[in-house]
Design a protein around this motif. Structure first.
Motif, PDB file in Angstrom:
ATOM      1  N   VAL A   1       8.645  11.761  -2.601  1.00 55.01           N
ATOM      2  CA  VAL A   1       8.382  10.703  -1.621  1.00 55.01           C
ATOM      3  C   VAL A   1       7.529   9.457  -1.803  1.00 55.01           C
ATOM      4  CG1 VAL A   1       6.755  11.949  -0.301  1.00 55.01           C
ATOM      5  CG2 VAL A   1       8.009  10.526   0.946  1.00 55.01           C
ATOM      6  N   ILE A   2       7.968   8.375  -1.330  1.00 56.87           N
ATOM      7  CA  ILE A   2       7.212   7.224  -1.362  1.00 56.87           C
ATOM      8  C   ILE A   2       7.101   6.551   0.021  1.00 56.87           C
ATOM      9  CG2 ILE A   2       6.917   4.899  -2.378  1.00 56.87           C
ATOM     10  CD1 ILE A   2       8.414   5.594  -4.830  1.00 56.87           C
ATOM     11  N   VAL A   3       6.012   6.269   0.548  1.00 61.72           N
ATOM     12  CA  VAL A   3       5.867   5.622   1.777  1.00 61.72           C
ATOM     13  C   VAL A   3       5.013   4.358   1.336  1.00 61.72           C
ATOM     14  CG1 VAL A   3       4.839   5.489   4.137  1.00 61.72           C
ATOM     15  CG2 VAL A   3       5.811   7.620   3.277  1.00 61.72           C
ATOM     16  N   ALA A   4       5.660   3.237   1.618  1.00 62.72           N
ATOM     17  CA  ALA A   4       5.003   1.893   1.355  1.00 62.72           C
ATOM     18  C   ALA A   4       4.934   0.883   2.416  1.00 62.72           C
ATOM     19  CB  ALA A   4       5.885   1.081   0.037  1.00 62.72           C
ATOM     20  N   ALA A   5       3.764   0.359   2.594  1.00 65.06           N
ATOM     21  CA  ALA A   5       3.493  -0.669   3.866  1.00 65.06           C
ATOM     22  C   ALA A   5       2.858  -1.843   3.275  1.00 65.06           C
ATOM     23  CB  ALA A   5       2.660   0.037   4.699  1.00 65.06           C
ATOM     24  N   THR A   6       3.583  -2.877   4.056  1.00 67.76           N
ATOM     25  CA  THR A   6       3.159  -4.239   3.537  1.00 67.76           C
ATOM     26  C   THR A   6       1.739  -4.700   3.791  1.00 67.76           C
ATOM     27  OG1 THR A   6       4.009  -5.294   5.741  1.00 67.76           O
ATOM     28  CG2 THR A   6       5.621  -5.072   3.672  1.00 67.76           C
TER      29      THR A   6
ATOM     30  N   LEU B   1       0.956  -1.000  -0.092  1.00 75.14           N
ATOM     31  CA  LEU B   1      -0.015  -0.142   0.057  1.00 75.14           C
ATOM     32  C   LEU B   1       0.909   1.167  -0.091  1.00 75.14           C
ATOM     33  CD1 LEU B   1      -2.784   1.162   0.172  1.00 75.14           C
ATOM     34  CD2 LEU B   1      -2.685   1.199   2.580  1.00 75.14           C
ATOM     35  N   THR B   2       0.744   2.132  -0.715  1.00 77.95           N
ATOM     36  CA  THR B   2       1.704   3.137  -1.233  1.00 77.95           C
ATOM     37  C   THR B   2       1.075   4.620  -1.382  1.00 77.95           C
ATOM     38  OG1 THR B   2       1.642   3.205  -3.705  1.00 77.95           O
ATOM     39  CG2 THR B   2       3.329   1.769  -2.678  1.00 77.95           C
ATOM     40  N   VAL B   3       1.555   5.359  -0.366  1.00 72.90           N
ATOM     41  CA  VAL B   3       1.176   6.904  -0.580  1.00 72.90           C
ATOM     42  C   VAL B   3       2.544   7.669  -1.237  1.00 72.90           C
ATOM     43  CG1 VAL B   3       0.556   8.958   0.803  1.00 72.90           C
ATOM     44  CG2 VAL B   3      -0.284   6.882   1.129  1.00 72.90           C
ATOM     45  N   SER B   4       2.172   8.362  -2.383  1.00 71.36           N
ATOM     46  CA  SER B   4       3.361   8.840  -2.800  1.00 71.36           C
ATOM     47  C   SER B   4       3.196  10.102  -3.621  1.00 71.36           C
ATOM     48  CB  SER B   4       4.188   7.857  -3.832  1.00 71.36           C
ATOM     49  OG  SER B   4       3.678   7.545  -4.922  1.00 71.36           O
ATOM     50  N   SER B   5       4.284  10.923  -3.851  1.00 69.77           N
ATOM     51  CA  SER B   5       3.938  12.093  -4.959  1.00 69.77           C
ATOM     52  C   SER B   5       4.714  11.704  -6.198  1.00 69.77           C
ATOM     53  CB  SER B   5       4.717  13.323  -4.507  1.00 69.77           C
ATOM     54  OG  SER B   5       6.086  13.040  -4.062  1.00 69.77           O
ATOM     55  N   SER B   6       4.988  10.282  -6.334  1.00 67.28           N
ATOM     56  CA  SER B   6       5.756  10.013  -7.574  1.00 67.28           C
ATOM     57  C   SER B   6       5.025  10.485  -8.982  1.00 67.28           C
ATOM     58  CB  SER B   6       5.809   8.503  -7.798  1.00 67.28           C
ATOM     59  OG  SER B   6       6.245   7.919  -6.498  1.00 67.28           O
ATOM     60  N   LEU B   7       5.868  10.945  -9.810  1.00 69.27           N
ATOM     61  CA  LEU B   7       5.348  11.068 -11.204  1.00 69.27           C
ATOM     62  C   LEU B   7       4.901  10.033 -11.705  1.00 69.27           C
ATOM     63  CD1 LEU B   7       8.579  12.906 -12.853  1.00 69.27           C
ATOM     64  CD2 LEU B   7       6.484  14.093 -12.435  1.00 69.27           C
ATOM     65  N   PHE B   8       5.222   8.997 -11.553  1.00 74.12           N
ATOM     66  CA  PHE B   8       4.448   7.661 -12.410  1.00 74.12           C
ATOM     67  C   PHE B   8       3.853   7.000 -11.253  1.00 74.12           C
ATOM     68  CE2 PHE B   8       4.472   3.609 -14.138  1.00 74.12           C
ATOM     69  CZ  PHE B   8       3.754   3.896 -15.416  1.00 74.12           C
ATOM     70  N   GLY B   9       2.723   6.704 -11.203  1.00 72.74           N
ATOM     71  CA  GLY B   9       1.968   5.628 -10.152  1.00 72.74           C
ATOM     72  C   GLY B   9       2.001   6.263  -8.853  1.00 72.74           C
ATOM     73  N   GLY B  10       1.664   7.649  -8.701  1.00 71.03           N
ATOM     74  CA  GLY B  10       1.740   8.348  -7.521  1.00 71.03           C
ATOM     75  C   GLY B  10       0.298   8.112  -6.943  1.00 71.03           C
ATOM     76  N   GLY B  11       0.210   8.896  -5.850  1.00 69.20           N
ATOM     77  CA  GLY B  11      -1.317   8.893  -5.215  1.00 69.20           C
ATOM     78  C   GLY B  11      -1.101   7.764  -4.199  1.00 69.20           C
ATOM     79  N   VAL B  12      -2.189   7.201  -3.909  1.00 65.54           N
ATOM     80  CA  VAL B  12      -2.722   6.181  -3.014  1.00 65.54           C
ATOM     81  C   VAL B  12      -2.938   4.922  -3.869  1.00 65.54           C
ATOM     82  CG1 VAL B  12      -4.035   5.302  -0.983  1.00 65.54           C
ATOM     83  CG2 VAL B  12      -3.568   7.598  -1.285  1.00 65.54           C
ATOM     84  N   GLN B  13      -2.120   4.022  -3.857  1.00 64.14           N
ATOM     85  CA  GLN B  13      -2.193   2.952  -4.756  1.00 64.14           C
ATOM     86  C   GLN B  13      -1.570   1.799  -4.179  1.00 64.14           C
ATOM     87  OE1 GLN B  13      -2.289   3.300  -9.156  1.00 64.14           O
ATOM     88  NE2 GLN B  13      -1.458   5.375  -8.865  1.00 64.14           N
ATOM     89  N   GLU B  14      -1.878   0.548  -4.935  1.00 62.87           N
ATOM     90  CA  GLU B  14      -1.088  -0.731  -4.347  1.00 62.87           C
ATOM     91  C   GLU B  14      -0.032  -1.162  -5.406  1.00 62.87           C
ATOM     92  OE1 GLU B  14      -3.730  -3.831  -3.631  1.00 62.87           O
ATOM     93  OE2 GLU B  14      -4.080  -3.356  -1.586  1.00 62.87           O
ATOM     94  N   LYS B  15       1.336  -1.510  -5.080  1.00 64.00           N
ATOM     95  CA  LYS B  15       2.403  -1.278  -6.161  1.00 64.00           C
ATOM     96  C   LYS B  15       3.190  -2.514  -5.417  1.00 64.00           C
ATOM     97  CE  LYS B  15       0.701   2.112  -8.813  1.00 64.00           C
ATOM     98  NZ  LYS B  15       0.330   1.586 -10.333  1.00 64.00           N
ATOM     99  N   ARG B  16       3.845  -3.225  -6.372  1.00 66.66           N
ATOM    100  CA  ARG B  16       4.787  -4.257  -6.133  1.00 66.66           C
ATOM    101  C   ARG B  16       6.285  -3.585  -6.236  1.00 66.66           C
ATOM    102  NH1 ARG B  16       5.010  -9.407  -8.843  1.00 66.66           N
ATOM    103  NH2 ARG B  16       6.732  -9.731  -7.402  1.00 66.66           N
ATOM    104  N   TYR B  17       6.454  -2.638  -7.354  1.00 69.59           N
ATOM    105  CA  TYR B  17       7.846  -2.151  -7.440  1.00 69.59           C
ATOM    106  C   TYR B  17       7.950  -0.742  -7.187  1.00 69.59           C
ATOM    107  CZ  TYR B  17       7.841  -6.847  -9.993  1.00 69.59           C
ATOM    108  OH  TYR B  17       7.727  -7.936 -10.142  1.00 69.59           O
TER     109      TYR B  17
END
Length: 222
Positions: A177-182, A22-38
């Motif tokens: 910034v990316i914050v990611a939680a398992t 579960l990620t919260v990020s300001s990333s250019l690509f795939g940002g916002g609140v999403q589920e990501k593996r990479y």
């Protein structure tokens, strides 16, 4: 495979997990609140500018052979081979922090300055990966804690803005910034907060501060 795997490939730092994070990020690509593996921090040349960095990063993710739908990524002109890592363990969590820093675009929030329509590389990118369970509010709280730690490290390192005023920088113009939680069910407890009053927040702040300070002091942040 551990809960998070780190590798460097073709000028990119790649973090991966067996299950979506579960990620919260300001990333250019795939940002916002999403589920990501990479989670990707991709290096670009010094002086890089683009009116469509999102497309550039999408192409870079594809070149790395990663599934675009499962990836969140950001860019940096800093050397990703010089990423500074730190880790911490506490009650109901363990975490790893990854920092790259370039401060050529040092800026101070609250000070009016020239703005740019496109993306300019030269940034502080911070990834905090947490093995634990966090509420959405705690994830956002973690972003605040990361930002406070980043600003403290910049001030303690004497990084100033480039207007001759001598005022300390609070970041750069393109920090990410990316914050990611398992969200692993192996943990019984759920973290409701990630501010400095909590063990989790204090650990996030300490690892980010220490990692960024190290990067700035050894001169990686050109």
């Amino acid at each position: 495979m551990s809960w998070i795997e780190c590798q460097r490939m073709a000028g990119a730092l790649i973090l991966s997990a067996e299950r979506p994070l579960l990620t919260v990020s300001s990333s250019l690509f795939g940002g916002g609140v999403q589920e990501k593996r990479y989670l990707v921090n991709a290096q670009v040349p010094h002086g890089y500018m683009s009116d469509d960095p999102w497309r550039d990063l999408e192409a870079r993710v594809a070149q790395l052979g990663l599934p675009t739908a499962e990836t969140t990524g950001m860019m940096t002109a800093a050397d990703v081979d010089q990423v500074v890592q730190a880790e911490a363990t506490g009650d109901q969590f363990q975490l790893q922090t990854f920092v790259t820093a370039g401060v050529g675009n040092a800026a101070r929030a609250g000070v009016r300055r020239k703005t740019y329509p496109g993306y300019r590389a030269g940034t502080i990118n911070i990834i905090v990966a947490i093995d634990g369970r966090l509420t959405a509010a705690a994830l956002i709280n973690a972003v605040i804690t990361i930002t406070e730690a980043k600003t403290a490290a910049l001030q303690d390192s004497g990084v100033v803005i480039h207007d001759g005023s001598g005022r300390f920088a609070t970041g750069t113009t393109t920090d990410a910034v990316i914050v990611a939680a398992t969200q692993s069910p192996a943990y019984a407890g759920v973290h409701q907060y990630a501010g400095l009053a909590t063990e989790l927040g204090a650990s996030i702040g300490e690892t980010v501060y220490r990692s960024l300070l190290t990067s700035l002091q050894r001169g990686d942040a050109s």
